[in-house]
Design an enzyme around this catalytic site. Structure first.
Site, PDB file in Angstrom:
ATOM      1  N   ASP A 138       0.853  -1.187   0.000  1.00 14.77           N
ATOM      2  CA  ASP A 138       0.000   0.000   0.000  1.00 14.77           C
ATOM      3  C   ASP A 138       0.891   1.240   0.000  1.00 14.77           C
ATOM      4  O   ASP A 138       2.082   1.171   0.312  1.00 14.77           O
ATOM      5  CB  ASP A 138      -0.872   0.039   1.254  1.00 14.77           C
ATOM      6  CG  ASP A 138      -1.865  -1.109   1.325  1.00 14.77           C
ATOM      7  OD1 ASP A 138      -2.102  -1.766   0.296  1.00 14.77           O
ATOM      8  OD2 ASP A 138      -2.394  -1.343   2.428  1.00 14.77           O
ATOM      9  N   ASP A 140       0.937   4.359   2.224  1.00 16.83           N
ATOM     10  CA  ASP A 140       0.372   4.834   3.490  1.00 16.83           C
ATOM     11  C   ASP A 140       0.716   6.311   3.672  1.00 16.83           C
ATOM     12  O   ASP A 140       1.891   6.681   3.714  1.00 16.83           O
ATOM     13  CB  ASP A 140       0.941   4.023   4.656  1.00 16.83           C
ATOM     14  CG  ASP A 140       0.594   2.554   4.530  1.00 16.83           C
ATOM     15  OD1 ASP A 140      -0.597   2.228   4.638  1.00 16.83           O
ATOM     16  OD2 ASP A 140       1.511   1.736   4.314  1.00 16.83           O
TER      17      ASP A 140
END
Length: 215
Positions: A138, A140
């Protein structure tokens, strides 16, 4: 210093403080990457305290890269053992460590809010040089709000970028009370959102969070 360390702050520990941690946790000292972490100049990240943490100590985390099991190690240090601290890196500074196919999305995010910071795999890759990023990583992020004119429109603008992104966009929009997951801030003003603060989690409404964040 403990009162000024926000969640996600990056800190450097003293050599003596880290030696004390290794003495307290011999199972960690047996792992070379952990034992040598502070000596290599790598930071730790401030986390929210857990029930098992000792009062008066600073709760910290050390997420290991996937090649070392992707473990999330929780430790605590005395304030005197923190020798430096800084906010998580700006996305603009960490961008050079990102995969090439992330570049367009990062450019859009920086155009939206240049002050955006990053604290996950990209941040750790940037700060340590270690292989934190994988195909499934991901991105973040922390989007800080102040008196910005985009307070009301920021969540939907992030959503528009996320729909085209090659990775999952995760993270929080942050204000004085703490951070709220950006997806929870898309909706009606009366919708409930959870705000993660320095010491715990509180519930408020979308409208209340955004109004305080912009004040």
């Amino acid at each position: 210093m403990a009162d000024t360390l926000a969640r996600h702050s990056m800190v450097k520990a003293s050599a003596s403080g880290w030696s004390a941690v290794m003495n307290r946790y011999p199972e960690l000292a047996s792992e070379p990457i952990v034992a040598g972490w502070v000596g290599a100049g790598h930071p730790l990240i401030v986390r929210r305290p857990a029930c098992s943490d000792v009062a008066g100590m600073i709760p910290l985390g050390l997420p290991l890269p996937p090649s070392h099991g992707k473990r999330r190690i929780a430790i605590s240090l005395a304030t005197a053992d923190i020798i430096a601290s800084a906010p998580p890196p700006l996305l603009a500074d960490a961008a050079a460590a990102a995969p090439a196919h992330w570049r367009t999305t990062i450019d859009l995010l920086l155009k939206l809010l240049p002050e955006t910071r990053t604290f996950g795999s990209l941040a750790w890759r940037h700060l340590t040089g270690l292989p934190y990023l994988t195909e499934g990583s991901d991105l973040d992020l922390l989007w800080p709000l102040s008196a910005a004119t985009q307070t009301e429109t920021l969540p939907s603008a992030i959503a528009a970028i996320a729909r085209q992104a090659p990775m999952r966009l995760d993270g929080e929009i942050t204000g004085p009370a703490g951070g709220a997951q950006w997806r929870e801030l898309i909706g009606n003003d009366e919708d409930e959102v959870l705000v993660k603060g320095p010491t715990g989690v509180a519930s408020t409404t979308r409208a209340a969070f955004l109004s305080r964040a912009a004040s």
